[in-house]
Structure formats: structure tokens, C-alpha cells
Design an enzyme around this catalytic site. Sequence first.
Site, mmCIF file in Angstrom:
data_model
loop_
_atom_site.group_PDB
_atom_site.id
_atom_site.type_symbol
_atom_site.label_atom_id
_atom_site.label_comp_id
_atom_site.label_asym_id
_atom_site.label_seq_id
_atom_site.Cartn_x
_atom_site.Cartn_y
_atom_site.Cartn_z
ATOM 1 N NE ARG A 78 -3.314 2.543 2.622
ATOM 2 C CZ ARG A 78 -3.192 3.391 3.641
ATOM 3 N NH1 ARG A 78 -2.529 3.043 4.716
ATOM 4 N NH2 ARG A 78 -3.758 4.585 3.586
ATOM 5 C CG HIS A 122 -0.954 9.022 3.619
ATOM 6 N ND1 HIS A 122 -1.134 7.671 3.805
ATOM 7 C CD2 HIS A 122 -0.528 9.490 4.808
ATOM 8 C CE1 HIS A 122 -0.820 7.342 5.052
ATOM 9 N NE2 HIS A 122 -0.449 8.436 5.685
ATOM 10 C CD GLU A 167 -4.592 7.474 9.926
ATOM 11 O OE1 GLU A 167 -4.083 8.500 10.407
ATOM 12 O OE2 GLU A 167 -4.281 6.327 10.308
ATOM 13 C CG ASN A 293 -5.037 3.272 8.666
ATOM 14 O OD1 ASN A 293 -5.182 2.309 7.905
ATOM 15 N ND2 ASN A 293 -4.558 4.430 8.252
ATOM 16 C CE1 TYR A 295 0.129 2.607 13.451
ATOM 17 C CE2 TYR A 295 -1.784 3.752 12.572
ATOM 18 C CZ TYR A 295 -0.540 3.177 12.389
ATOM 19 O OH TYR A 295 0.036 3.172 11.151
ATOM 20 C CD GLU A 347 -1.446 3.952 8.012
ATOM 21 O OE1 GLU A 347 -1.138 4.368 9.149
ATOM 22 O OE2 GLU A 347 -1.647 4.684 7.034
HETATM 23 C C1 FCB Z 1 -1.049 7.053 10.793
HETATM 24 C C2 FCB Z 1 -0.648 7.637 9.454
HETATM 25 C C3 FCB Z 1 0.689 7.159 8.960
HETATM 26 C C4 FCB Z 1 1.692 7.036 10.068
HETATM 27 C C5 FCB Z 1 1.127 6.251 11.222
HETATM 28 C C6 FCB Z 1 2.090 6.054 12.346
HETATM 29 O O1 FCB Z 1 -1.934 7.910 11.433
HETATM 30 O O2 FCB Z 1 -1.620 7.320 8.475
HETATM 31 O O3 FCB Z 1 1.108 8.015 7.939
HETATM 32 O O4 FCB Z 1 2.122 8.287 10.441
HETATM 33 O O5 FCB Z 1 -0.011 6.879 11.700
#
Ligand code: FCB
Length: 447
Positions: A78, A122, A167, A293, A295, A347
Site C-alpha cells: 500500500r 495521504h 485518515e 487503520n 493503533y 495500517e
Molecule cells: C497514521 C498515518 C501514517 C503514520 C502512522 C504512524 O496515522 O496514516 O502516515 O504516520 O499513523
Amino acid sequence: MTHAPHFPADFAWGVATSAFQIEGAAYEDGKGPSIWDKFCEDPTNIKDQSDGLIACDHYHRYSEDVEIIASLGLDTYRFSMAWARVQPDGKGAWNEAGFAFYDRLIGALQEKNIAAHLTLYHWDLPQALQEEGGWLSRDTAYHFAEYAREVARRFGHRVASIATHNEPWCTANLGHGNAQFAPGVADAKSAIQVSHHLLLSHGLAMTAMREVGSPAPLGIVLNQWTADPATDTQADRDMAELEYACSVQWFMDPIFKGHYPELALRAHGDKAPIIYPGDLQVIHQKIDFLGVNYYFRAFCSAENPPRSAPAVQGITDMGWEIYPQGLTELLLALHAEYQLPPIYITENGMASADHLEHGKIADEQRIAYVRDHLAALAAAMQQGVDVRGYFLWSLLDNFEWNSGYSKRFGIVHVEYATQQRTLKDSAMWYRDYCQQQRGVQPLLVAR
Ligand code: FCB
């Protein structure tokens, strides 16, 4: 977590990057400046006063990077296209030299049988459009749709998917709400209006790409989290509900239900966006896939000072709580609330303070992070969520936005002074994990 879960045999295994974070060649071959080029000119904006002028020099080293992806046995990649590279002013003339770069990149991926998943935006808006109001101006949404149309016309038959935005929550809230990201605006009302224009641009782009008959599946990538109350008090529970409404549902509801969430609209009050008649119909159209995505979760405490997340599994070098079960919970919540298309985890990954010692980077914490998130993902799939692939963020250490090069997310270490790439232990682990998955019988029946 003793047994690795079994994913379907056709599950896509990949890595993700974005243009500004790796390409460099900021002004080469006719590329126009983007808002991130501009933002970095003020050194107070970036923690290590760095910029994206060279980054990982991927513009010149893309074939080496594609070789690395292939050497890891990954079948999916990607990446994003820098709008200002292919259309320096964000409208008007196309830059053929810019398109030629992506033509070479996609060609190199095709040669290695690596499916190319392209993201149109992006975060690197052409600066020329910023000077006309950027995402605060409705016109930008229409320019974006023309850019999308042209990319789909040229590449729609050569890529495995096209995502409109990455995002949009970040573009709106970090770019326009608290000025952490380009273009560096801090104004809550603007952030909300921008979020509407981003969604509008997504819808307009979907229509434009469909008009040119793009065979690639089309969708959007959203950053999402569950919002957990820190305690059982009414105040914490209300806060969590509002957080979820203003982040996840704010983007999901218009796309999947055709309206903004009532709770968030009420909370925004006179900061609610100006919406033209017909906008929500444009936004509310079928998408072929949803990129998620993930995290961390949101941990919501109304106390002063707020309680911090327990972080039982630790925190990353970004200070983000490691919370794998949030991925299961998020996917199940989405599945319960929306009629979802197939999902890709576009992500997931972590920053760690990696050190190159005797040619080796022992990043055990990243291995554990990815392993545990894959187990959490498998748990959601076992409960019926249709997920088709996983993209680890990131292939390379890269320019981590306002943290500059101080945070390392790659499974491949980059020595910036020499551009030397070195596989971290996590890269080898991921290679073996994916290879093993291809060899095992799929036990998951999610579709
Ligand atoms: C996300 C972004 C990516 C990177 C990661 C750690 O929010 O999409 O570009 O910075 O975090």
C-alpha cells in the site's frame, strides 16, 4: 498467545507507506510544493527540525524497496500518490514526469507479482490549492475528484484498489483543529467544516472514478478506535460515547447511513458544518472496501487531571497504549452497526527506539505487537468480520510527520545519512509468519 491463528489462504499480507514520508525528491521532475513541504519550512513545526526533501529517497530507490518487499515474500503493498507530483497546482496541467514515476513503481510491483494498493490522498495537498483556501474551500473537493478521475483512468486497471483518503480525521483535527499537522490551523469550526469537505471529496471522487469505469475496487481508509470509559461513572461513559460519535461514527455514518451522528452534531452546536443539499447523497454511496487503520484505543476520563490508560501491555515510543484487544472490539462494533464491505487493515504497527548493533536490530517489542494484533484480528474474523488483508505500518523507517525522523515505525531500518536499509528482526519474523500462513489450511470461515 501460544498458537498462531490461521488466516484464509488468500489473505493479503503487506506493508504500507505514504508518499511524503518516503519519497523525497520534493521538487524534482516538476513536482509542485505540498502543504507538508511548506509546513516543514517552519522548523518549530517538526520535533527534530527535519523535512521531507530527501526522506528515504524512495523516488530514486523504489526498485530496491520493491526488491525488499519481494524478498520478504509479501504479495501486497500500500502506497500513496503525491497529488502535487502529478498535478503541481492541484488543478490544471498534469505532470507527465510525475505520472511516469508511479508508472515505473507500479510496473516494478507488477513484475514481482505484488498487488499495488493506491491511496490518492495521504495528507500532502498541493500548496497552490492551500493558497485558495485548501480543504476549507468546497472547490478543493471538486479538484480532488478530477485528480481521482485521471488517476483511475490511467491506473485503475493496474492496481488492486484505490482509496480516496487516508485518515480524514487527522487532516481535519490535527491539520485544522490543533495545528499539529499541515496546514497548521487551530480552529475547531474549521476542522469540522474540513471534515465535511473531505467526505464530500471522497463521494465526488468515487463518482468520478466509477464514470471512467475503473476496474479497481474503490474505498476509503479511516483511522478508528474504540472509546472506553476510564471508570463506570456517568461522566466517563458520556465522554466515551461522545468521543466515538465524533471520531468513528462521524466518518462512518455519512458513508454508510447517509447522515451525521445526531449526538456529535448536537455537541458541535454552531460549529456544525455547512452542508449543501445533495452532499450526503454524494457521500452515501457504495464503497467496495473499507480500510481500517488501528493503533490504540481512546481512554476517556472526565476527571481533572484525566486518568491515564492502564497500558498493561506497555506503551510505544509514540507514547501510545498497546491495546490489541481493541482491534477485536472495534471490528465487532463496526460489524454490529454497519453493513460493511470487505475490510482491509490498512495500517497497524508501532514505533520503537530501535538500535542498529552489529548489523542487527532486535525489535522484539514490535514482533510482539504485530503478533498480538494479528491474534486480535483473527478473533474478530472468527466472529464473522470479513477482513481480506493486513498491511503492517511501515515498510521503512520514515518521516513521521511532526515527529520527523525521531520515531521509527519500519520493519526495515533506514540509516538516513547513507540511505542504507537493514532488515530488522521483525521483518524476518513477518516474512516467516506470512510464509507459514500460506502453508497452513485456513480454519477461518468469515465470508
Ligand atoms: C497514521 C498515518 C501514517 C503514520 C502512522 C504512524 O496515522 O496514516 O502516515 O504516520 O499513523
